[in-house]
Design a protein around this motif. Structure first.
Motif, PDB file in Angstrom:
ATOM      1  N   ILE A   3      34.386  36.553  41.348  1.00  0.00           N
ATOM      2  CA  ILE A   3      35.753  36.991  41.643  1.00  0.00           C
ATOM      3  C   ILE A   3      36.224  36.433  42.979  1.00  0.00           C
ATOM      4  O   ILE A   3      35.437  36.291  43.917  1.00  0.00           O
ATOM      5  N   ASN A   4      37.493  36.089  43.064  1.00  0.00           N
ATOM      6  CA  ASN A   4      38.079  35.586  44.305  1.00  0.00           C
ATOM      7  C   ASN A   4      39.129  36.564  44.813  1.00  0.00           C
ATOM      8  O   ASN A   4      39.614  37.430  44.075  1.00  0.00           O
ATOM      9  N   TYR A   5      39.468  36.412  46.072  1.00  0.00           N
ATOM     10  CA  TYR A   5      40.546  37.200  46.677  1.00  0.00           C
ATOM     11  C   TYR A   5      41.626  36.242  47.158  1.00  0.00           C
ATOM     12  O   TYR A   5      41.329  35.249  47.829  1.00  0.00           O
ATOM     13  N   HIS A  30      45.384  38.918  49.335  1.00  0.00           N
ATOM     14  CA  HIS A  30      44.087  39.597  49.161  1.00  0.00           C
ATOM     15  C   HIS A  30      43.969  40.359  47.841  1.00  0.00           C
ATOM     16  O   HIS A  30      43.068  41.188  47.687  1.00  0.00           O
ATOM     17  N   ASN A  31      44.848  40.061  46.900  1.00  0.00           N
ATOM     18  CA  ASN A  31      44.706  40.578  45.542  1.00  0.00           C
ATOM     19  C   ASN A  31      43.524  39.858  44.884  1.00  0.00           C
ATOM     20  O   ASN A  31      43.167  38.753  45.291  1.00  0.00           O
ATOM     21  N   ILE A  32      42.898  40.460  43.891  1.00  0.00           N
ATOM     22  CA  ILE A  32      41.814  39.770  43.204  1.00  0.00           C
ATOM     23  C   ILE A  32      42.397  38.737  42.243  1.00  0.00           C
ATOM     24  O   ILE A  32      43.464  38.944  41.666  1.00  0.00           O
ATOM     25  N   CYS A  33      41.682  37.628  42.080  1.00  0.00           N
ATOM     26  CA  CYS A  33      42.159  36.569  41.205  1.00  0.00           C
ATOM     27  C   CYS A  33      40.997  35.645  40.847  1.00  0.00           C
ATOM     28  O   CYS A  33      39.875  35.821  41.325  1.00  0.00           O
ATOM     29  N   CYS A  41      46.529  34.192  43.904  1.00  0.00           N
ATOM     30  CA  CYS A  41      46.827  34.967  42.704  1.00  0.00           C
ATOM     31  C   CYS A  41      48.102  34.464  42.030  1.00  0.00           C
ATOM     32  O   CYS A  41      48.910  33.752  42.638  1.00  0.00           O
ATOM     33  N   VAL A  74      43.996  47.018  45.018  1.00  0.00           N
ATOM     34  CA  VAL A  74      44.445  46.260  43.847  1.00  0.00           C
ATOM     35  C   VAL A  74      45.039  47.167  42.773  1.00  0.00           C
ATOM     36  O   VAL A  74      45.967  46.770  42.055  1.00  0.00           O
TER      37      VAL A  74
END
Length: 207
Positions: free
Chosen positions: A57-59, A64-67, A72, A91
């Motif tokens: 998982i990335n931010y 700083h949302n997960i993507c 994102c 999130v």
């Protein structure tokens, strides 16, 4: 220590599942037994997806949302209003607000709220990156959409003071959200109206 279940393997699985938020031991046992009834491929797919989630998982480098990439889909969308930034705790709030279809700006995920009791201070949150984002220009309004609790209000005031030197409007969501409620549990209509009917933060602390 006495063994509570007929199998150590079952007991280990229950212990791990019970460590999840909102999952008691009875529910954990029910989940473990359910997985035993499913074909082995189900457990393998489940474990594989959880491992991939934790590992890959990335931010988003912007909010700083997960993507899945370095930015994102919301921040990468040129049709969104990038001059309006909605600040949320995590999130889950992003997903809750998106479900209202009432907000067309972008987000900034703090990663929590200031809570001295829990040992969470400003340095533990993504506050510095928010200030840098506003200081870099292009942001006209920052909407504070944090939980309506003492911790949320403390964080709101801290952010307001940090953003006060900049030429930016700081607003808070309307109190359609009951005091003490968390954003993610608000119904979509109430949450949507709270975003639309937001008020200037400076006015909110005078009232």
């Amino acid at each position: 220590m006495n063994q509570q279940y007929p199998s150590v393997l079952l007991e280990n699985a229950v212990n791990e599942l019970a460590a999840l938020p909102g999952i008691g031991r009875k529910t954990a046992l029910r989940l473990a037994l359910y997985m035993l009834r499913r074909d082995p491929g189900y457990a393998e797919r489940l474990s594989s997806s959880l491992l991939a989630l934790r590992r890959d998982i990335n931010y988003c480098r912007e909010c700083h949302n997960i993507c899945d990439t370095d930015m994102c889909a919301i921040c990468a969308n040129p049709t969104r209003d990038h001059s309006t930034v909605c600040v949320v705790e995590n999130v889950k709030e992003v997903m809750a607000i998106e479900n209202t279809s009432q907000f067309h700006g972008v987000y900034h995920v703090l990663g929590g709220v200031i809570s001295p009791i829990e040992g969470i201070g400003p340095a533990d949150l993504e506050i510095g990156s928010l200030v840098e984002r506003v200081a870099s220009g292009g942001v006209r309004e920052v909407i504070l959409a944090l939980r309506t609790t003492m911790e949320g209000d403390t964080t709101n005031f801290f952010l307001y003071r940090k953003l006060e030197p900049f030429d930016v409007t700081v607003s808070v969501i309307a109190r359609g959200i009951s005091i003490g409620d968390e954003i993610e549990y608000a119904d979509e209509i109430t949450l949507g109206r709270s975003i639309i009917n937001r008020v200037c933060f400076n006015d909110s602390i005078k009232s």
